[in-house]
Design a protein around this motif. Sequence first.
Motif, PDB file in Angstrom:
ATOM      1  N   ASP A  10       0.825  -1.213   0.000  1.00  0.00           N
ATOM      2  CA  ASP A  10       0.000   0.000   0.000  1.00  0.00           C
ATOM      3  C   ASP A  10       0.857   1.260   0.000  1.00  0.00           C
ATOM      4  OD1 ASP A  10      -2.186  -1.671   0.112  1.00  0.00           O
ATOM      5  OD2 ASP A  10      -2.563  -1.364   2.249  1.00  0.00           O
ATOM      6  N   VAL A  11       1.903   1.265   0.818  1.00  0.00           N
ATOM      7  CA  VAL A  11       2.800   2.427   0.899  1.00  0.00           C
ATOM      8  C   VAL A  11       3.548   2.605  -0.420  1.00  0.00           C
ATOM      9  CG1 VAL A  11       4.829   3.376   2.082  1.00  0.00           C
ATOM     10  CG2 VAL A  11       3.028   2.225   3.404  1.00  0.00           C
ATOM     11  N   PHE A  12       4.020   1.501  -0.962  1.00  0.00           N
ATOM     12  CA  PHE A  12       4.719   1.537  -2.250  1.00  0.00           C
ATOM     13  C   PHE A  12       3.823   2.152  -3.328  1.00  0.00           C
ATOM     14  CE2 PHE A  12       5.720  -0.321  -6.363  1.00  0.00           C
ATOM     15  CZ  PHE A  12       7.080  -0.058  -6.474  1.00  0.00           C
ATOM     16  N   CYS A  13       2.583   1.704  -3.397  1.00  0.00           N
ATOM     17  CA  CYS A  13       1.651   2.191  -4.409  1.00  0.00           C
ATOM     18  C   CYS A  13       1.359   3.677  -4.229  1.00  0.00           C
ATOM     19  CB  CYS A  13       0.354   1.384  -4.382  1.00  0.00           C
ATOM     20  SG  CYS A  13       0.575  -0.310  -4.963  1.00  0.00           S
ATOM     21  N   GLN A  14       1.216   4.115  -3.005  1.00  0.00           N
ATOM     22  CA  GLN A  14       1.006   5.542  -2.753  1.00  0.00           C
ATOM     23  C   GLN A  14       2.209   6.359  -3.188  1.00  0.00           C
ATOM     24  OE1 GLN A  14       0.135   5.760   1.422  1.00  0.00           O
ATOM     25  NE2 GLN A  14      -2.036   5.255   1.151  1.00  0.00           N
ATOM     26  N   GLU A  15       3.395   5.875  -2.850  1.00  0.00           N
ATOM     27  CA  GLU A  15       4.637   6.592  -3.173  1.00  0.00           C
ATOM     28  C   GLU A  15       4.846   6.700  -4.686  1.00  0.00           C
ATOM     29  OE1 GLU A  15       7.823   8.817  -2.008  1.00  0.00           O
ATOM     30  OE2 GLU A  15       6.381   7.895  -0.643  1.00  0.00           O
ATOM     31  N   TYR A  16       4.531   5.641  -5.409  1.00  0.00           N
ATOM     32  CA  TYR A  16       4.736   5.617  -6.856  1.00  0.00           C
ATOM     33  C   TYR A  16       3.487   6.010  -7.638  1.00  0.00           C
ATOM     34  CZ  TYR A  16       9.365   3.675  -6.330  1.00  0.00           C
ATOM     35  OH  TYR A  16      10.698   3.497  -6.026  1.00  0.00           O
ATOM     36  N   ILE A  18       0.577   4.534  -8.097  1.00  0.00           N
ATOM     37  CA  ILE A  18       0.029   3.468  -8.934  1.00  0.00           C
ATOM     38  C   ILE A  18      -1.090   2.773  -8.157  1.00  0.00           C
ATOM     39  CG2 ILE A  18       2.133   3.069 -10.269  1.00  0.00           C
ATOM     40  CD1 ILE A  18       2.649   0.623  -8.481  1.00  0.00           C
ATOM     41  N   GLU A  19      -1.948   2.105  -8.888  1.00  0.00           N
ATOM     42  CA  GLU A  19      -3.057   1.375  -8.279  1.00  0.00           C
ATOM     43  C   GLU A  19      -2.551   0.063  -7.673  1.00  0.00           C
ATOM     44  OE1 GLU A  19      -6.313   2.280  -8.129  1.00  0.00           O
ATOM     45  OE2 GLU A  19      -5.813   4.214  -9.047  1.00  0.00           O
ATOM     46  N   ILE A  20      -3.127  -0.313  -6.556  1.00  0.00           N
ATOM     47  CA  ILE A  20      -2.788  -1.593  -5.932  1.00  0.00           C
ATOM     48  C   ILE A  20      -3.123  -2.740  -6.881  1.00  0.00           C
ATOM     49  CG2 ILE A  20      -3.377  -3.155  -4.037  1.00  0.00           C
ATOM     50  CD1 ILE A  20      -3.680  -0.671  -2.265  1.00  0.00           C
ATOM     51  N   ASN A  21      -4.173  -2.560  -7.676  1.00  0.00           N
ATOM     52  CA  ASN A  21      -4.555  -3.586  -8.653  1.00  0.00           C
ATOM     53  C   ASN A  21      -3.427  -3.880  -9.632  1.00  0.00           C
ATOM     54  OD1 ASN A  21      -7.060  -3.693  -7.485  1.00  0.00           O
ATOM     55  ND2 ASN A  21      -8.022  -2.374  -9.007  1.00  0.00           N
ATOM     56  N   PHE A  22      -2.627  -2.865  -9.956  1.00  0.00           N
ATOM     57  CA  PHE A  22      -1.504  -3.065 -10.885  1.00  0.00           C
ATOM     58  C   PHE A  22      -0.499  -4.050 -10.283  1.00  0.00           C
ATOM     59  CE2 PHE A  22       2.657  -1.641 -12.642  1.00  0.00           C
ATOM     60  CZ  PHE A  22       2.440  -2.054 -13.947  1.00  0.00           C
ATOM     61  N   ILE A  23      -0.173  -3.872  -9.014  1.00  0.00           N
ATOM     62  CA  ILE A  23       0.752  -4.790  -8.336  1.00  0.00           C
ATOM     63  C   ILE A  23       0.140  -6.185  -8.266  1.00  0.00           C
ATOM     64  CG2 ILE A  23       1.894  -5.315  -6.138  1.00  0.00           C
ATOM     65  CD1 ILE A  23       3.237  -3.044  -7.676  1.00  0.00           C
ATOM     66  N   GLN A  24      -1.141  -6.269  -7.971  1.00  0.00           N
ATOM     67  CA  GLN A  24      -1.822  -7.563  -7.914  1.00  0.00           C
ATOM     68  C   GLN A  24      -1.802  -8.242  -9.285  1.00  0.00           C
ATOM     69  OE1 GLN A  24      -5.606  -6.283  -6.379  1.00  0.00           O
ATOM     70  NE2 GLN A  24      -4.979  -6.522  -4.238  1.00  0.00           N
ATOM     71  N   ASP A  25      -2.035  -7.464 -10.340  1.00  0.00           N
ATOM     72  CA  ASP A  25      -1.997  -8.016 -11.704  1.00  0.00           C
ATOM     73  C   ASP A  25      -0.605  -8.543 -12.035  1.00  0.00           C
ATOM     74  OD1 ASP A  25      -4.655  -7.395 -12.083  1.00  0.00           O
ATOM     75  OD2 ASP A  25      -4.255  -5.607 -13.300  1.00  0.00           O
ATOM     76  N   LEU A  26       0.427  -7.784 -11.666  1.00  0.00           N
ATOM     77  CA  LEU A  26       1.805  -8.219 -11.934  1.00  0.00           C
ATOM     78  C   LEU A  26       2.118  -9.504 -11.184  1.00  0.00           C
ATOM     79  CD1 LEU A  26       3.745  -4.823 -11.748  1.00  0.00           C
ATOM     80  CD2 LEU A  26       3.062  -6.082 -13.803  1.00  0.00           C
ATOM     81  N   GLU A  27       1.624  -9.603  -9.963  1.00  0.00           N
ATOM     82  CA  GLU A  27       1.859 -10.806  -9.172  1.00  0.00           C
ATOM     83  C   GLU A  27       1.118 -12.001  -9.771  1.00  0.00           C
ATOM     84  OE1 GLU A  27       1.788 -12.274  -4.556  1.00  0.00           O
ATOM     85  OE2 GLU A  27       0.380 -10.714  -5.151  1.00  0.00           O
ATOM     86  N   HIS A  37       2.906 -11.088   5.474  1.00  0.00           N
ATOM     87  CA  HIS A  37       3.385 -11.202   6.851  1.00  0.00           C
ATOM     88  C   HIS A  37       2.392 -10.482   7.742  1.00  0.00           C
ATOM     89  CE1 HIS A  37       6.163 -11.590  10.165  1.00  0.00           C
ATOM     90  NE2 HIS A  37       6.183 -10.289  10.342  1.00  0.00           N
ATOM     91  N   GLN A  38       1.823 -11.202   8.691  1.00  0.00           N
ATOM     92  CA  GLN A  38       0.819 -10.660   9.609  1.00  0.00           C
ATOM     93  C   GLN A  38      -0.315  -9.961   8.849  1.00  0.00           C
ATOM     94  OE1 GLN A  38       2.874  -8.257  12.495  1.00  0.00           O
ATOM     95  NE2 GLN A  38       3.819 -10.032  13.463  1.00  0.00           N
ATOM     96  N   GLU A  39      -0.830 -10.664   7.859  1.00  0.00           N
ATOM     97  CA  GLU A  39      -1.970 -10.233   7.046  1.00  0.00           C
ATOM     98  C   GLU A  39      -1.701  -8.949   6.247  1.00  0.00           C
ATOM     99  OE1 GLU A  39      -5.680 -10.274   9.151  1.00  0.00           O
ATOM    100  OE2 GLU A  39      -5.074 -12.009  10.344  1.00  0.00           O
ATOM    101  N   GLN A  40      -0.464  -8.619   6.046  1.00  0.00           N
ATOM    102  CA  GLN A  40      -0.078  -7.438   5.270  1.00  0.00           C
ATOM    103  C   GLN A  40       0.794  -7.894   4.107  1.00  0.00           C
ATOM    104  OE1 GLN A  40      -1.072  -4.323   6.163  1.00  0.00           O
ATOM    105  NE2 GLN A  40      -0.041  -3.322   4.478  1.00  0.00           N
ATOM    106  N   LYS A  41       0.550  -7.333   2.905  1.00  0.00           N
ATOM    107  CA  LYS A  41       1.362  -7.690   1.739  1.00  0.00           C
ATOM    108  C   LYS A  41       2.565  -6.758   1.646  1.00  0.00           C
ATOM    109  CE  LYS A  41      -1.258 -10.144  -1.631  1.00  0.00           C
ATOM    110  NZ  LYS A  41      -1.539 -10.272  -3.041  1.00  0.00           N
TER     111      LYS A  41
END
Length: 97
Positions: A10-16, A18-27, A37-41
């Motif tokens: 989430d922090v990465f996406c805010q900083e760059y 970009i939409e979180i969906n983009f990271i999910q799509d790439l994954e 880790h502890q329910e956080q990606k």
Amino acid sequence: METQELIIVDVFCQEYQIEINFIQDLEEFGLIQTVVHQEQKYLDKNQLVYIEKIIRLHNDLNINKEGIEIILNLQEKENQLLTEIKHLRSRLGLYEK
């Protein structure tokens, strides 16, 4: 698990910006990996340069995931070939003396 080496998605996406969906799509497409880790990606900091490259290819050049995968595979192959060339040149140098 060392969370010092991880970046919250989430922090990465805010900083760059970009939409979180983009990271999910790439994954989902297999281009990047996240760590839960502890329910956080999280993203591994070691992947940061690689992910930045993907973002630039997508945003600046408007290349889709399939095209990005091809480009990254070609770059990896090029690096392997350059490494092999250096190795062969050094071996050849032994015989040229």
